[in-house]
Structures are given as structure tokens and as C-alpha cells.
Design an enzyme around this catalytic site. Structure first.
Site, PDB file in Angstrom:
ATOM      1  N   ASP A 111     -39.476 -20.276  69.709  1.00 51.14           N
ATOM      2  CA  ASP A 111     -38.027 -20.460  69.736  1.00 51.14           C
ATOM      3  C   ASP A 111     -37.411 -19.666  68.580  1.00 51.14           C
ATOM      4  O   ASP A 111     -37.909 -19.717  67.450  1.00 51.14           O
ATOM      5  CB  ASP A 111     -37.711 -21.951  69.604  1.00 51.14           C
ATOM      6  CG  ASP A 111     -36.216 -22.245  69.549  1.00 51.14           C
ATOM      7  OD1 ASP A 111     -35.431 -21.408  70.021  1.00 51.14           O
ATOM      8  OD2 ASP A 111     -35.864 -23.321  69.037  1.00 51.14           O
ATOM      9  N   ASP A 123     -32.961 -24.261  69.480  1.00 51.34           N
ATOM     10  CA  ASP A 123     -32.599 -25.212  70.539  1.00 51.34           C
ATOM     11  C   ASP A 123     -33.804 -25.925  71.133  1.00 51.34           C
ATOM     12  O   ASP A 123     -33.671 -26.703  72.068  1.00 51.34           O
ATOM     13  CB  ASP A 123     -31.793 -24.515  71.635  1.00 51.34           C
ATOM     14  CG  ASP A 123     -32.617 -23.500  72.435  1.00 51.34           C
ATOM     15  OD1 ASP A 123     -33.783 -23.245  72.056  1.00 51.34           O
ATOM     16  OD2 ASP A 123     -32.082 -22.954  73.429  1.00 51.34           O
ATOM     17  N   ASP A 128     -37.863 -18.450  73.725  1.00 50.22           N
ATOM     18  CA  ASP A 128     -36.886 -17.515  74.273  1.00 50.22           C
ATOM     19  C   ASP A 128     -37.312 -16.067  74.033  1.00 50.22           C
ATOM     20  O   ASP A 128     -38.351 -15.795  73.419  1.00 50.22           O
ATOM     21  CB  ASP A 128     -35.503 -17.780  73.677  1.00 50.22           C
ATOM     22  CG  ASP A 128     -35.509 -17.903  72.160  1.00 50.22           C
ATOM     23  OD1 ASP A 128     -36.277 -17.166  71.510  1.00 50.22           O
ATOM     24  OD2 ASP A 128     -34.758 -18.737  71.617  1.00 50.22           O
ATOM     25  N   ASP A 139     -43.164 -12.226  86.359  1.00 54.28           N
ATOM     26  CA  ASP A 139     -43.600 -13.189  87.359  1.00 54.28           C
ATOM     27  C   ASP A 139     -42.619 -13.123  88.531  1.00 54.28           C
ATOM     28  O   ASP A 139     -41.405 -13.244  88.337  1.00 54.28           O
ATOM     29  CB  ASP A 139     -43.610 -14.599  86.764  1.00 54.28           C
ATOM     30  CG  ASP A 139     -44.778 -15.424  87.264  1.00 54.28           C
ATOM     31  OD1 ASP A 139     -45.151 -15.258  88.423  1.00 54.28           O
ATOM     32  OD2 ASP A 139     -45.312 -16.235  86.479  1.00 54.28           O
ATOM     33  N   ASP A 167     -46.378 -14.854  92.525  1.00 55.37           N
ATOM     34  CA  ASP A 167     -46.716 -16.268  92.638  1.00 55.37           C
ATOM     35  C   ASP A 167     -46.996 -16.646  94.098  1.00 55.37           C
ATOM     36  O   ASP A 167     -46.208 -16.310  94.991  1.00 55.37           O
ATOM     37  CB  ASP A 167     -45.551 -17.100  92.089  1.00 55.37           C
ATOM     38  CG  ASP A 167     -45.865 -18.563  91.985  1.00 55.37           C
ATOM     39  OD1 ASP A 167     -46.707 -18.933  91.139  1.00 55.37           O
ATOM     40  OD2 ASP A 167     -45.259 -19.349  92.741  1.00 55.37           O
ATOM     41  N   GLU A 171     -51.233 -13.713  93.030  1.00 54.42           N
ATOM     42  CA  GLU A 171     -51.784 -15.066  92.872  1.00 54.42           C
ATOM     43  C   GLU A 171     -52.009 -15.639  94.265  1.00 54.42           C
ATOM     44  O   GLU A 171     -51.068 -15.717  95.067  1.00 54.42           O
ATOM     45  CB  GLU A 171     -50.834 -15.964  92.083  1.00 54.42           C
ATOM     46  CG  GLU A 171     -51.451 -17.336  91.811  1.00 54.42           C
ATOM     47  CD  GLU A 171     -50.436 -18.438  91.567  1.00 54.42           C
ATOM     48  OE1 GLU A 171     -50.715 -19.318  90.741  1.00 54.42           O
ATOM     49  OE2 GLU A 171     -49.374 -18.443  92.217  1.00 54.42           O
ATOM     50  N   HIS A 197     -50.959 -21.311  82.588  1.00 50.03           N
ATOM     51  CA  HIS A 197     -49.917 -22.339  82.495  1.00 50.03           C
ATOM     52  C   HIS A 197     -50.102 -23.476  83.488  1.00 50.03           C
ATOM     53  O   HIS A 197     -49.429 -24.505  83.383  1.00 50.03           O
ATOM     54  CB  HIS A 197     -48.545 -21.700  82.712  1.00 50.03           C
ATOM     55  CG  HIS A 197     -48.337 -21.192  84.115  1.00 50.03           C
ATOM     56  ND1 HIS A 197     -49.037 -20.121  84.628  1.00 50.03           N
ATOM     57  CD2 HIS A 197     -47.528 -21.618  85.115  1.00 50.03           C
ATOM     58  CE1 HIS A 197     -48.660 -19.900  85.875  1.00 50.03           C
ATOM     59  NE2 HIS A 197     -47.758 -20.792  86.196  1.00 50.03           N
ATOM     60  N   ASP A 198     -51.006 -23.303  84.457  1.00 51.26           N
ATOM     61  CA  ASP A 198     -51.256 -24.336  85.457  1.00 51.26           C
ATOM     62  C   ASP A 198     -52.580 -25.066  85.252  1.00 51.26           C
ATOM     63  O   ASP A 198     -52.945 -25.924  86.055  1.00 51.26           O
ATOM     64  CB  ASP A 198     -51.265 -23.712  86.863  1.00 51.26           C
ATOM     65  CG  ASP A 198     -49.871 -23.386  87.373  1.00 51.26           C
ATOM     66  OD1 ASP A 198     -48.907 -24.027  86.930  1.00 51.26           O
ATOM     67  OD2 ASP A 198     -49.749 -22.480  88.220  1.00 51.26           O
TER      68      ASP A 198
END
Length: 582
Positions: A32, A36, A40, A109, A217, A277, A350-351
Site C-alpha cells: 500500500d 488506505d 496499489d 490477468d 483466467d 489458466e 493467489h488461489d
């Protein structure tokens, strides 16, 4: 004359990505820059020198497009805008230029099996049955003789991938729309050529901005069986798995080839990357998707090896690591794509839960098991992917309750499983092991508040072990996971045996030893790894050609090892890995 297929295996003409390493950024959890609590673009720009020092070649960035964030950005409402939570399009252009200055390519992605239900295309589509965009999505009336909205009236009995029916009833028009994921993610109808043209135009727009390719994806879900039949169901199962009717569907190769022709062909000498993917893809299908002569994709991203520890009751039914089964699976893909096609190499993303917690020892042997699996993975044939935090050995999160989770898949599973009578503790145990949120806690940069990720309140809690497990501490340590990854990446860049050599698995049924050779011409590498908490005495390893390999006796050169010097050459310490040049 050299064929297109042969070029993948030729040192001088092999595509650049055969010797490359990809680093995945999940932007909301990376860094970050404005306080916030959400990562980012500014945070990514801040860490570009770190990534360049690691040595990676490509950044794959998870979605940063405009999105309601029901599925953390995989529900896109505008493909040509950056979501303000991540920054602006101008900031993205600056990131792209700064990455290119450091020799790093950026791959976006691409999520085009479905959009967000807030996308203007879907807003138009659901406005009326005669809207021109009605056929841009999959709309069907209720099951014959039934009233829309009542149980069992869905057009098919398929489950979604997020623990619910794959159909959502729309009261305004009296029909259902298909969503293979969350109800806020309606599936696009790729049978409609207008849909395909709109998608291709958007892809070209991004390539014209200077990006270097796409990771696509669930791209093998875009071709459905148009009759949408019911799936076979076991007694008592209301919504069975419908994968047979949308994975690698009837027109999938036609669509992917058309995409290649319309989007990528004729772009001069651009060195682009296309990654598909593909859950459920077989090695045989992957050969077709990635055969250069077919002009479809550069590589696949498959899931067979990361489903082996799922029990009979699904993903959250946890099984222990079965090393022979994992070895056989990875070797099967090595053999299938040995002469045609290409695979992505990963154990973290990430999965998936954190590698060192899933397949290693994240306590006493965290460094050793993190680097062992890195050695094994990076020495296979294919393109390795490093997921953020993997390069310092980040671990799973000790979640206490449902309130700690943010992932829609995890929350939906909890609600569905407890409704079916499973105990809270049983469900949470499965989530602690396999929730996608394990991979989505913030990167641990240092031991300051919130691990240096943000000066605000993070969108998801930081793993409490950040006080001792962080980038700064790892890089200062005598045994650094980061430095070990640097060495593996250099080895792939410099050694064509690593990039292109033939793979042969040794001792496939051994429950503790992971051993294989890589060979190209007269050069051969041997990898031996002890996947356990106990020492392992080595013996003569025999190849398929009856060669006896005893490098610890015959003086093979150790190119890399994850242990301190002085280890007994004839014994592998717990979680020790070695790479020999023979």
C-alpha cells in the site's frame, strides 16, 4: 527445415519464456502506498527494484480493472479502466514504463469467461428479453412446468464453483442467467461473435498500450455445450458438478485459435506471452493448446497436482501429502509435453494455501522446506511462477473464526457446509488449510506495524508471525530464502539444461525421496531432495537406461544446495535438496 514445434526445443530459437521466471502480484496485498489499507500501483512501483534484484523476468498482475470487488477483482465492470482503489490508468502507464526500464515485462490477468453483473454489457442484457445484448450472456427460462425462483426450477442442476447453484433467477425478465462462479459473475456467451469481437478489441487496446501479454483466467470454460444438459447426480446431491459440459467444450480450440489470429498475429516482432489458466485440462489437451504449429497459446496453467490433497468431499476435505502421487502427476506432465507444448510450474498462487505450510514444515524446517520445494519446482521443465511472499517462505494464516475471512469462496463454503450439518470446528479446520485467504494476507516487508504493508488498517489482517518472518529479516539472515531464489533464477537464465533439458523421474514410489535428472546433449543434472523431517541415507540411483548415479561417491559437482557446507555427502538432512552437475 525446422518446424515451429522444433523451435521450442532449440537453444538458439527457443522462445524467451522458456528460460524466464514469472512473479505474480496480487495487488491488494502486495504494498500500500497511500495508507488506505489496500495495495496499489504506487506500492508495486515502490518495489520494482526489489523485484529486479530478485531477478524475475515477468510480472503477472492479478486484476486491477474497475470492479465491485465481490471476488477481489475477478468480477470486472469495465475492462478499460483501473479501479480507483489501485490507482489510475496514467499510474499504470508509468508502472509499465518503469518495469520495462528494468527489463521486466508485465502480463495482465484477463477474465473473459464472465464479467461483473455491474458491467454495462450485462446491465443492458438483463434489461429486457429483446435487448440486442440479451444473447451476450446465457439466459434460459425456468425448467418446464416449474415457476421461476422455486427450488429445482433452475435450467440445469449444475453447481457453481462457489458452493451454490450456477443459475440466478431474474424476476424482471422471468429467466435465469448462468454464473459458473458467484452470482455477481454472469458468464459471457462466446457463441455470439459480437461478444468475441468486443473481447478481442479490448485485448488489442491493452496490447497497444504496451503490455506484454495476458494470463487468461479459466479460459477453457468459454465453450459450453449449448444444449446445457443436466449433470449426473449422486443420491441426495442437489447441485452436482457440471464440469463435463463446460471444460474444454466443443469449440474451445476454435475460439482460442481465433483469438490468436485476431489479437496476437501480425504484431511484428513483439515478444508477447499468452498463458491459459485451465482447470481440468488434460496433458493431451494441453499439447494441442500449446503446440506452436496450432497458433493457440504459449503455455497452460493446470491444476492436477494441486488437487491431489483434496479428499472425497472436496477441496476443504484435507488429505496429507502423498509424495509418490505428486511425483507421478508432475512427471506425467513433463513426459506429455516433452517434445510439444509448454507448462507453467507453480505450487503457490493467489488461489492456493501457502506452499511451506501445505507441503513442508513451516516451523522447525521452514527455510529448508521452502527452498527444497523451490529447488524441485524450478528444476522441472516449464516456466516457474513465484507468488508474492513465496520468496521469503511466508506461511498460512492462523484464522480463528469466520470473521477473519474475506474470500467469497470460503464464506460461501462455510455457510453451505454448516447448513448441511457440519460442525463449525470441522469447517474452520478445512478453511485454515485451504482457504484462498491464506495466500492473500499482506506481504510481510519488515517488523514494523502491519509488516510495513500499510500505514493504515489492512483490508485483511497481517499474519502475526511477521515480527520474525519478513523480507528484511530474511535478507539479513545467514540462510535466506530470497537469496536462494535468486540463485535458482540465475541458474535457469544461464543453463540451457534447466530451461530445455529432458526430464526423467527416479524412484517414483519412494515416499521420502524426490529425485530426477535433466539432460541435454552430453550435459546432465541430478536433483535429489529429502521431503521429510528425518535424515535419508542415499544409495545408487538407477535411470531408465540402467545408469548408476552416485555423485556423492564419484565426485559430481554440487551446483546448489540448501544446507550449510559440511553435510555428510551420503546422507540428506531433513528437507535437504541438492543439484548436481554430472
Amino acid at each position: 527445415m525446422e518446424s515451429e514445434t522444433d523451435r521450442t526445443n532449440n537453444d538458439s530459437t527457443a522462445p524467451w519464456w522458456t528460460s524466464a521466471v514469472v512473479y505474480q502480484i496480487y495487488p491488494r496485498s502486495f504494498q500500500d502506498s497511500d495508507g488506505d489499507g489496500m495495495g496499489d500501483i504506487g506500492g508495486i512501483r515502490r518495489r520494482l527494484d526489489y523485484l529486479a534484484e530478485l531477478g524475475i523476468d515477468v510480472l503477472w498482475i492479478s486484476p486491477m480493472y474497475m470492479s465491485p470487488q465481490h471476488d477481489n477483482g475477478y468480477d470486472i465492470s469495465d475492462y478499460r479502466r483501473i479501479d480507483p482503489v489501485f490507482g489510475t490508468l496514467e499510474e499504470f502507464d508509468e508502472l509499465l514504463g518503469e518495469a520495462h526500464e528494468r527489463g521486466i515485462r508485465i502480463v495482465m490477468d484477463l477474465v473473459v469467461n464472465h464479467t461483473s453483473s455491474a458491467h454495462p454489457w450485462f446491465v443492458e442484457s438483463r434489461s429486457s428479453k429483446d435487448n440486442p445484448k440479451r444473447d451476450w450472456y446465457w439466459w434460459r427460462p425456468p425448467r418446464q412446468g416449474m415457476t421461476g425462483g422455486e427450488p429445482g426450477a433452475e435450467p440445469t442442476n449444475w453447481s457453481s464453483n462457489f458452493s451454490e447453484s450456477s443459475w440466478q433467477y431474474d424476476e424482471e425478465t422471468g429467466e435465469y442467467y448462468l454464473h459458473l462462479f458467484a452470482r455477481q459473475q454472469p458468464d459471457l456467451n462466446w457463441e455470439n461473435p459480437d461478444v468475441r469481437r468486443a473481447v478481442y478489441d479490448m485485448m488489442i487496446w491493452w496490447l497497444d498500450r504496451g503490455i506484454d501479454g495476458f494470463r487468461m483466467d479459466v479460459i477453457n470454460f468459454i465453450s459450453k455445450h449449448t444444449d446445457l444438459p443436466d449433470a449426473p447426480a449422486e443420491p441426495g446431491v442437489v447441485h452436482p458438478d457440471g464440469h463435463a459440459y463446460y471444460v474444454d467444450g466443443p469449440r474451445i480450440h476454435e475460439f482460442i485459435h481465433e483469438m490468436n489470429e485476431q489479437v496476437f498475429a501480425g504484431r511484428g516482432g513483439a515478444e508477447l506471452l499468452t498463458v491459459g489458466e485451465m482447470p481440468g485440462v488434460t496433458p493431451e489437451a494441453a499439447r494441442k493448446f500449446t503446440d506452436p504449429a496450432r497458433h493457440e497459446l504459449d503455455m497452460v496453467f493446470q491444476f492436477e497436482h494441486v488437487a491431489l490433497d483434496h479428499g472425497p468431499n472436496g477441496k476443504f476435505d484435507v488429505l496429507p501429502l502423498d509424495l509418490p502421487k505428486l511425483k507421478r502427476s508432475l512427471a506425467r506432465w513433463q513426459d506429455a509435453l516433452a517434445d510439444v507444448g509448454w507448462n507453467s510450474l507453480y505450487l503457490d498462487n493467489h488461489d492456493q494455501p501457502r506452499l511451506v505450510s501445505r507441503f513442508g514444515n513451516d516451523d522447525e524446517y521452514r527455510y529448508e522446506s521452502a527452498t527444497l520445494w523451490a529447488t524441485v519446482l524450478h528444476l522441472h521443465r516449464g516456466t516457474p511462477y513465484v507468488y508474492q511472499g513465496e520468496e521469503i517462505g511466508m506461511t498460512n494464516m492462523p484464522f480463528d473464526s469466520l470473521d477473519d475471512f474475506r474470500d467469497i469462496e470460503s464464506i460461501n463454503y462455510y455457510n453451505a457446509a454448516t447448513k448441511q450439518g457440519k460442525s463449525r470446528d470441522e469447517v474452520l479446520k478445512g478453511l485454515r488449510h485451504f482457504s484462498r485467504d491464506n495466500a492473500r494476507t499482506p506481504v510481510q516487508w519488515d517488523d514494523s506495524a502491519h509488516a510495513g504493508f500499510t500505514t493504515g488498517e489492512p483490508w485483511i489482517e497481517v499474519n502475526p508471525n511477521y515480527r520474525h518472518l519478513n523480507v528484511a529479516a530474511d535478507r539479513a539472515a545467514d540462510q535466506s530464502v530470497f537469496r536462494y531464489y535468486q540463485g535458482l533464477i540465475r541458474l535457469r537464465h544461464e543453463n540451457q539444461v534447466v530451461a530445455l533439458g529432458h526430464f526423467e523421474l527416479l524412484e517414483p514410489e519412494h515416499p521420502q525421496l524426490y529425485a530426477f535428472t535433466r539432460m541435454r546433449g552430453d550435459q546432465r543434472l541430478l536433483v535429489v531432495a529429502n521431503v521429510s523431517n528425518d535424515p535419508l541415507t542415499l544409495w545408487s540411483l538407477q535411470t531408465a537406461d540402467a545408469d548408476e548415479l552416485e555423485p556423492w561417491v564419484s565426485g559430481g559437482e554440487v551446483l546448489m544446495t540448501n544446507t550449510q557446507q559440511g553435510t555428510d555427502a551420503g546422507v540428506l538432512a531433513p528437507w535437504e535438496a541438492r543439484i548436481y552437475a554430472l
